[in-house]
Design an enzyme around this catalytic site. Sequence first.
Site, mmCIF file in Angstrom:
data_model
loop_
_atom_site.group_PDB
_atom_site.id
_atom_site.type_symbol
_atom_site.label_atom_id
_atom_site.label_comp_id
_atom_site.label_asym_id
_atom_site.label_seq_id
_atom_site.Cartn_x
_atom_site.Cartn_y
_atom_site.Cartn_z
ATOM 1 N N TYR A 53 0.827 -1.208 0.000
ATOM 2 C CA TYR A 53 0.000 0.000 0.000
ATOM 3 C C TYR A 53 0.864 1.263 0.000
ATOM 4 O O TYR A 53 0.918 1.991 -0.972
ATOM 5 C CB TYR A 53 -0.916 0.004 1.236
ATOM 6 C CG TYR A 53 -2.231 -0.725 1.081
ATOM 7 C CD1 TYR A 53 -2.421 -1.685 0.097
ATOM 8 C CD2 TYR A 53 -3.290 -0.463 1.942
ATOM 9 C CE1 TYR A 53 -3.622 -2.362 -0.028
ATOM 10 C CE2 TYR A 53 -4.505 -1.129 1.826
ATOM 11 C CZ TYR A 53 -4.669 -2.085 0.839
ATOM 12 O OH TYR A 53 -5.871 -2.742 0.730
ATOM 13 N N SER A 54 1.536 1.538 1.128
ATOM 14 C CA SER A 54 2.238 2.814 1.300
ATOM 15 C C SER A 54 3.375 2.980 0.303
ATOM 16 O O SER A 54 4.037 2.010 -0.090
ATOM 17 C CB SER A 54 2.798 2.920 2.723
ATOM 18 O OG SER A 54 1.760 2.965 3.674
ATOM 19 N N SER A 92 5.667 -4.485 5.741
ATOM 20 C CA SER A 92 5.967 -5.436 6.808
ATOM 21 C C SER A 92 6.193 -6.840 6.253
ATOM 22 O O SER A 92 5.399 -7.341 5.462
ATOM 23 C CB SER A 92 4.822 -5.471 7.818
ATOM 24 O OG SER A 92 4.602 -4.204 8.383
ATOM 25 N N GLU A 131 -8.516 -4.844 9.403
ATOM 26 C CA GLU A 131 -7.204 -4.712 10.039
ATOM 27 C C GLU A 131 -7.305 -4.623 11.552
ATOM 28 O O GLU A 131 -6.379 -4.968 12.258
ATOM 29 C CB GLU A 131 -6.491 -3.469 9.484
ATOM 30 C CG GLU A 131 -5.037 -3.392 9.875
ATOM 31 C CD GLU A 131 -4.292 -2.325 9.104
ATOM 32 O OE1 GLU A 131 -3.055 -2.360 9.120
ATOM 33 O OE2 GLU A 131 -4.932 -1.462 8.482
#
Length: 382
Positions: free
Chosen positions: A117-118, A150, A234
């Site tokens: 995502y980021s 991560s 999440e």
Amino acid sequence: MEFGFGAEEEEFRHEARAWLAAHLTGRPERRDWERELGRGGWIGLGWGEDGYGNRRASLIQQVVWAEEYARAKAPARSGHIGENLLAPTLVAHGTPEQKSRFLPPVARGDELWCQGYSEPGAGSDLAAVRTAAVRDGGSYRVTGQKIWTSLAHEADWCFVLARTGAGSVRHHGLSFLLVPMDQPGRVEVRPIRQLTGTSEFNEVFFDGAVARAEHLVGGEGDGWRVAMSLLGFERGVSTLAQQIGFAEELGRVVETAVATGAATDPVVRDLLVRQWAELRTMRWNALRTLGGPDAGGTGAPSVAKLLWGGWHRRLGELAVRVRGAAAAVGPVDWSAAAPYELDALQHLFLFSRADTVYGGSDEVQRTIIAERVLGLPKEPRG
């Protein structure tokens, strides 16, 4: 919400506790432990569907398992992202073929996932992603950079939010793609070393990485809806398990305060009591909202993130305060790959500095609550 543990849940608790006691021997390697959990049927309890190698469990049973796992001090999960983020998203938005292909390996602990995502210019403002995916026959070619990814150094697959609409902006023209990580020359992972000396986070570079067209989830251009749905998963049952760990950390801080004499300071005592009271409040709020009408919606997850992020950061600061000058002391060897060693409370302080930033910063969470829950006017965007 009426929340309690009945006889059936307590029987489930006994089963979970006994299984963990029998299988938690030594320090298992992370991927081996995932497969052990898979063989025991403990992966995928909250998917809402069975038949993929997982077992079904009620919401309360999921809470029981999460709490017992935390109490047993079982290893940190490397399969968390596949089990708790990717799998529920496929259950909600995936095709039958996608479910059949990807859910069983997650349930067995055979395939690990990371979240793409980021980006350097699109962290809290996720709609600013620039990673592009261009259709090339029966595949997409993905090019761009993700950051703070991560466990990317361990992952077999990555779900990537990429821009498939040429010239599109913001939430439009985004797609949700499943990308294999084993593509030498096309996917590069660079671990990011943190202040704690560890490297859970990574930069990931895609240079024409291939994603098969049938691994597009939700349809081309529908990525924003799928991505936001995933973020709703999440925060849930795992929040309650997280609080078990928080309680243990708070206990260590209290013990340290007593040992150093810091607990005799009335200000410190007040702070310790406040941390305890807020933790209890977080637990009851999580239990209240877990099965409520906003479970997984925009309000409850944002409130939960605001509560625990700030609480944990303040606990880290308190851990340093009760130690005094000794909190800044530790063995240093500048010739080593990790030049210093941190004890548990030092690690708590350094890692918790990021709690109010990662997973959606406090500012973003407050904006979500203001605009989407309270209906306040949206702030101007250029």
